[in-house]
Design a protein around this motif. Structure first.
Motif, PDB file in Angstrom:
ATOM      1  N   THR A  99      -8.453 -18.092-120.238  1.00 39.45           N
ATOM      2  CA  THR A  99      -8.106 -19.404-119.679  1.00 39.45           C
ATOM      3  C   THR A  99      -7.465 -20.311-120.731  1.00 39.45           C
ATOM      4  O   THR A  99      -6.629 -21.149-120.392  1.00 39.45           O
ATOM      5  N   ARG A 105      -5.388 -25.737-116.955  1.00 37.50           N
ATOM      6  CA  ARG A 105      -4.891 -25.185-115.690  1.00 37.50           C
ATOM      7  C   ARG A 105      -6.050 -24.687-114.817  1.00 37.50           C
ATOM      8  O   ARG A 105      -6.005 -24.826-113.591  1.00 37.50           O
ATOM      9  N   TYR A 106      -7.071 -24.105-115.452  1.00 35.73           N
ATOM     10  CA  TYR A 106      -8.219 -23.564-114.727  1.00 35.73           C
ATOM     11  C   TYR A 106      -9.461 -24.304-115.223  1.00 35.73           C
ATOM     12  O   TYR A 106     -10.210 -23.805-116.067  1.00 35.73           O
ATOM     13  N   LEU A 107      -9.656 -25.500-114.708  1.00 39.87           N
ATOM     14  CA  LEU A 107     -10.609 -26.430-115.312  1.00 39.87           C
ATOM     15  C   LEU A 107     -12.056 -25.961-115.224  1.00 39.87           C
ATOM     16  O   LEU A 107     -12.805 -26.081-116.202  1.00 39.87           O
ATOM     17  N   VAL A 108     -12.479 -25.463-114.079  1.00 36.36           N
ATOM     18  CA  VAL A 108     -13.874 -25.022-113.963  1.00 36.36           C
ATOM     19  C   VAL A 108     -14.103 -23.808-114.856  1.00 36.36           C
ATOM     20  O   VAL A 108     -15.091 -23.733-115.590  1.00 36.36           O
ATOM     21  N   ALA A 109     -13.188 -22.864-114.829  1.00 35.80           N
ATOM     22  CA  ALA A 109     -13.327 -21.658-115.648  1.00 35.80           C
ATOM     23  C   ALA A 109     -13.335 -21.981-117.131  1.00 35.80           C
ATOM     24  O   ALA A 109     -14.006 -21.315-117.924  1.00 35.80           O
ATOM     25  N   GLU A 110     -12.610 -23.018-117.510  1.00 35.72           N
ATOM     26  CA  GLU A 110     -12.499 -23.368-118.925  1.00 35.72           C
ATOM     27  C   GLU A 110     -13.723 -24.122-119.446  1.00 35.72           C
ATOM     28  O   GLU A 110     -13.917 -24.258-120.662  1.00 35.72           O
ATOM     29  N   MET A 132     -18.300 -20.395-111.121  1.00 38.70           N
ATOM     30  CA  MET A 132     -17.066 -20.182-110.358  1.00 38.70           C
ATOM     31  C   MET A 132     -17.355 -20.037-108.866  1.00 38.70           C
ATOM     32  O   MET A 132     -16.597 -20.529-108.026  1.00 38.70           O
ATOM     33  N   GLY A 136     -15.715 -23.285-108.523  1.00 41.10           N
ATOM     34  CA  GLY A 136     -14.365 -22.926-108.960  1.00 41.10           C
ATOM     35  C   GLY A 136     -13.556 -22.089-108.003  1.00 41.10           C
ATOM     36  O   GLY A 136     -12.621 -21.396-108.422  1.00 41.10           O
ATOM     37  N   ASP A 139      -9.791 -22.612-108.338  1.00 35.22           N
ATOM     38  CA  ASP A 139      -9.169 -22.487-109.657  1.00 35.22           C
ATOM     39  C   ASP A 139      -8.018 -21.473-109.664  1.00 35.22           C
ATOM     40  O   ASP A 139      -6.943 -21.748-110.183  1.00 35.22           O
ATOM     41  N   TYR A 140      -8.274 -20.297-109.132  1.00 34.85           N
ATOM     42  CA  TYR A 140      -7.285 -19.214-109.208  1.00 34.85           C
ATOM     43  C   TYR A 140      -6.618 -18.981-107.850  1.00 34.85           C
ATOM     44  O   TYR A 140      -6.385 -17.848-107.460  1.00 34.85           O
ATOM     45  N   LEU A 326     -12.682 -33.328-115.505  1.00 32.10           N
ATOM     46  CA  LEU A 326     -13.042 -32.654-114.257  1.00 32.10           C
ATOM     47  C   LEU A 326     -13.079 -33.649-113.098  1.00 32.10           C
ATOM     48  O   LEU A 326     -12.565 -33.380-112.005  1.00 32.10           O
TER      49      LEU A 326
END
Length: 346
Positions: A99, A105-110, A132, A136, A139-140, A326
């Motif tokens: 990430t 770009r992938y806030l929850v994952a990061e 996730m 999340g 996110d993707y 977030l």
């Protein structure tokens, strides 16, 4: 006697000839061929201990109808930050990506890439995939996540002087593993530098950086035991310096066009099963990397729990800023941070 030997030789040759088409037929029988692209060298444990066995298991379970081709070191072209977009565009069917190569770009994952959000790789991986699932899902969007995981807590690997206190970091140029850890290192007096791990070896070799933060798992693949000579890790029981978060993602069309029975075989090997397998692999590989450091004759220093506690205080503003980010993105920043910490402390 010569005739018998010759006859046996002919029969043996014929047997091989007859067997060969069967092998070829099986090899050609793959109805689904999936191209998996990633940024690390082929010898990294994720490829040798996870991806290659996984590919073989899929082939065996489908009687050869599913084949996975693995392309390490960005062999299909492009740069590591482009991997998810390569999946979306069809350059590859599956990609393993970090990430932090696409910050924000992938806030929850990061979130679990923040400083001191790591315990073991296995436990932090469970925390990530739970986070996730709960927060999340968007996110993707546009790809199908197959697994989420983290590596084990990072350590300091230095070319000259060891780092065990904040004072040791003053003025040092350190390759930071991600943006938020870089902010934390800067607060302690270091000069963080960020570039992909694949380019870091050059930086260590030519003296552009004084050291880096990475888990032991990366040591053999990057030959860090030859490039760095002083190593430091948080005391046992303390939260680790950081981790990075990974995703294994798949092109949705590649998934959906598989025949139903093959899709069922494939899906049974992904999700929590594959996530946990990847996290556990990182923990097992930590000891391999640590032994490589010891064999090279380099000392490993402990950063005591009291020092780690002081560093966590210094990292608090980074956490607060992330929660605000977030929230600004329409997520519940306080709830995500609280849940992440609760999962790590469970």
């Amino acid at each position: 006697m010569t005739m018998n030997l010759t006859r046996r030789g002919v029969l043996a040759t014929l047997g091989v000839a007859l067997a060969a088409p069967a092998f070829v037929r099986r090899a050609r029988a793959a109805e689904v061929t999936l191209r998996l692209h990633h940024f690390m060298p082929a010898m990294t444990s994720t490829q040798t201990k996870v991806f290659e066995p996984w590919a073989q298991e899929l082939s065996d379970a489908s009687d050869g109808r599913i084949a996975v081709q693995i392309f390490p070191s960005m062999q299909l072209g492009g740069k590591p930050p482009q991997l998810v977009d390569q999946v979306k565009g069809g350059t590859c069917d599956i990609a393993w990506t970090l990430t932090v190569y696409t910050p924000d770009r992938y806030l929850v994952a990061e979130t679990l890439s923040l400083p001191f959000m790591a315990t073991t790789a296995a436990k932090t991986t469970v925390a990530m995939r739970t986070l996730m699932e709960e927060f999340g899902q968007a996110d993707y969007k546009g790809v199908r996540p197959l697994a989420f995981h983290t590596h084990a807590a990072g350590k300091f690997h230095m070319t000259k002087a060891a780092v065990t206190t904040a004072a040791d970091m003053k003025g040092l140029r350190l390759r930071s593993p991600n943006k938020t850890t870089g902010e934390f290192l800067a607060a302690l007096g270091a000069e963080p530098v960020f570039f992909p791990v694949t380019e870091m070896v050059v930086g260590l070799s030519n003296g552009v950086i004084d050291g880096c933060c990475l888990p032991y798992e990366a040591v053999p693949a990057l030959k860090l035991q030859e490039l760095t000579h002083e190593h430091s890790a948080a005391a046992a029981g303390a939260r680790g310096l950081y981790t990075n978060t990974f995703a294994l993602v798949m092109n949705e069309r590649s998934h959906d066009r598989m025949p139903e029975e093959l899709r069922a075989i494939f899906d049974a090997t992904t999700g929590a099963v594959l996530s946990d397998r990847m996290g556990q692999n990182f923990d097992a590989s930590e000891e391999v990397g640590r032994q490589a450091v010891i064999t090279a004759g380099s000392p490993i220093h402990e950063i005591d729990a009291a020092e780690i506690a002081r560093w966590r205080e210094a990292a608090a503003p980074v956490h607060e800023a992330w929660a605000a980010k977030l929230t600004a993105a329409g997520l519940d920043g306080a709830a995500i941070m609280a849940r992440a910490n609760a999962l790590l402390d469970a």
